[in-house]
Write a protein that holds these residues in place. Structure first.
Motif, PDB file in Angstrom:
ATOM      1  N   MET A 130       0.805  -1.222   0.000  1.00  0.00           N
ATOM      2  CA  MET A 130       0.000   0.000   0.000  1.00  0.00           C
ATOM      3  C   MET A 130       0.839   1.275   0.000  1.00  0.00           C
ATOM      4  SD  MET A 130      -3.194  -0.716  -0.162  1.00  0.00           S
ATOM      5  CE  MET A 130      -3.921   0.815   0.376  1.00  0.00           C
ATOM      6  N   ARG A 131       2.118   1.169   0.331  1.00  0.00           N
ATOM      7  CA  ARG A 131       2.946   2.377   0.459  1.00  0.00           C
ATOM      8  C   ARG A 131       2.965   3.239  -0.804  1.00  0.00           C
ATOM      9  NH1 ARG A 131       6.711   2.918   4.711  1.00  0.00           N
ATOM     10  NH2 ARG A 131       6.525   1.261   6.270  1.00  0.00           N
TER      11      ARG A 131
ATOM     12  N   TYR B  36       0.807   3.529  -3.204  1.00  0.00           N
ATOM     13  CA  TYR B  36      -0.505   4.135  -3.435  1.00  0.00           C
ATOM     14  C   TYR B  36      -0.784   5.250  -2.426  1.00  0.00           C
ATOM     15  CZ  TYR B  36      -1.058  -0.137  -6.175  1.00  0.00           C
ATOM     16  OH  TYR B  36      -0.871  -1.147  -7.073  1.00  0.00           O
ATOM     17  N   LEU B  37      -0.441   5.000  -1.153  1.00  0.00           N
ATOM     18  CA  LEU B  37      -0.614   6.031  -0.137  1.00  0.00           C
ATOM     19  C   LEU B  37       0.267   7.239  -0.422  1.00  0.00           C
ATOM     20  CD1 LEU B  37      -0.783   3.914   3.154  1.00  0.00           C
ATOM     21  CD2 LEU B  37      -2.609   5.317   2.189  1.00  0.00           C
TER      22      LEU B  37
ATOM     23  N   LEU C 264       6.952   6.986   3.977  1.00  0.00           N
ATOM     24  CA  LEU C 264       6.330   6.088   3.006  1.00  0.00           C
ATOM     25  C   LEU C 264       7.274   5.762   1.854  1.00  0.00           C
ATOM     26  CD1 LEU C 264       2.746   7.634   2.809  1.00  0.00           C
ATOM     27  CD2 LEU C 264       3.355   5.429   3.795  1.00  0.00           C
TER      28      LEU C 264
END
Length: 299
Positions: free
Chosen positions: A1-2, A4-5, A63
């Protein structure tokens, strides 16, 4: 998810900084917007540039690189500025409500009460008191000992997860922060409610529905900002700092820290006719200037 976040938060952050800078530029350059209300809107946009900048760049760095550690000095610095900007926003929203109260309930005295020197003093005062009210809690936290695992369950140095890591007695700090939070948040919120109660009472006495509609339209953007800001702020800070809701705080804190600074300039642009007209004028002037420069380049 990193990834995308990182992409989502970076996009929101860039849009936030850009739109708030545009609002400041328009308020500064458009002479018809040189009024107390727009001075405060420009001040709010200036604040909304710095408010997310305390936490978002560090979050983006974590991130991107997975370097999630932060020094104690860096953590306390982030804590101080984040909560100082938050307290400043409380005072600034209250001042904006007072401005609307004077404009609607005391129209004949508006220019006398809200003259340039007083507006500047109110703006500076909101920043000074916003920083002063956080200085003592930050100083007390800096004297605590952190002797556990020192893993903060948050994406920035929030008060509750920071206190949770201390092996020192913290009940006195928690009580002081709770009282100061109630004083700032509930005190400002109560002042806003009183201002709008007076505004509604005054508006109901207007002889025409058009006058009432125009008044409510003028106040609508500020009311929306107040509702969004205080709905999350009161839930997060005007209650005990321990318990099972701490994890929920981490999720909800995204709204005042990241989402609200993005929404504020959009709300004021969409709901305010004069700001919309100023934006259109600047866009048209920019198109004409670009076309003229391109023509000169061809020649």
């Amino acid at each position: 998810m990193r990834p995308y976040l990182f992409t989502a938060i970076l996009t929101i952050y860039i849009i936030t900084i850009t739109t708030n800078m545009i609002i400041i530029f328009i308020v500064k350059t458009e002479h018809r917007l040189h009024k107390p209300m727009y001075l405060f809107i420009g001040g709010l946009s200036f604040l909304e540039i710095w408010y997310p900048s305390v936490t978002v760049p560090r979050l983006l760095w974590a991130l991107l690189t997975q370097a999630e550690s932060i020094s104690i000095a860096g953590c306390l610095t982030q804590f101080f500025f984040h909560f100082s900007f938050g307290a400043t926003e409380n005072f600034l929203l209250t001042i904006m409500a007072f401005d609307r109260f004077v404009a609607i309930c005391k129209p004949l005295h508006y220019l006398l009460i809200m003259k340039q020197s007083i507006c500047t003093t109110l703006l500076l005062g909101s920043w000074i008191f916003g920083f002063l009210v956080v200085a003592i809690p930050c100083l007390l936290i800096s004297r605590l000992f952190f002797c556990f695992e020192n893993e903060i369950d948050h994406y920035y140095c929030d008060f509750a997860p920071l206190i949770k890591l201390s092996c020192t007695e913290t009940s006195h700090i928690q009580k002081m922060v709770f009282v100061s939070s109630c004083f700032v948040i509930l005190g400002c919120f109560l002042a806003i409610i009183v201002s709008y109660t007076c505004i509604i009472q005054e508006t109901m006495n207007f002889p025409t529905s058009f006058g009432r509609q125009k008044t409510f339209s003028t106040c609508a953007s500020h009311l929306v900002v107040v509702i969004v800001f205080y709905a999350t702020t009161i839930f997060m800070f005007v209650r005990p700092t321990t318990g099972h809701l701490l994890h929920l705080n981490k999720i909800i804190s995204v709204i005042p820290s990241i989402v609200t600074p993005l929404l504020n300039p959009i709300i004021y642009t969409l709901r305010n006719h004069e700001v919309k007209e100023a934006v259109k004028k600047n866009v048209q002037d920019l198109k004409i200037k670009s076309k003229s420069n391109f023509t000169s380049f061809l020649l």
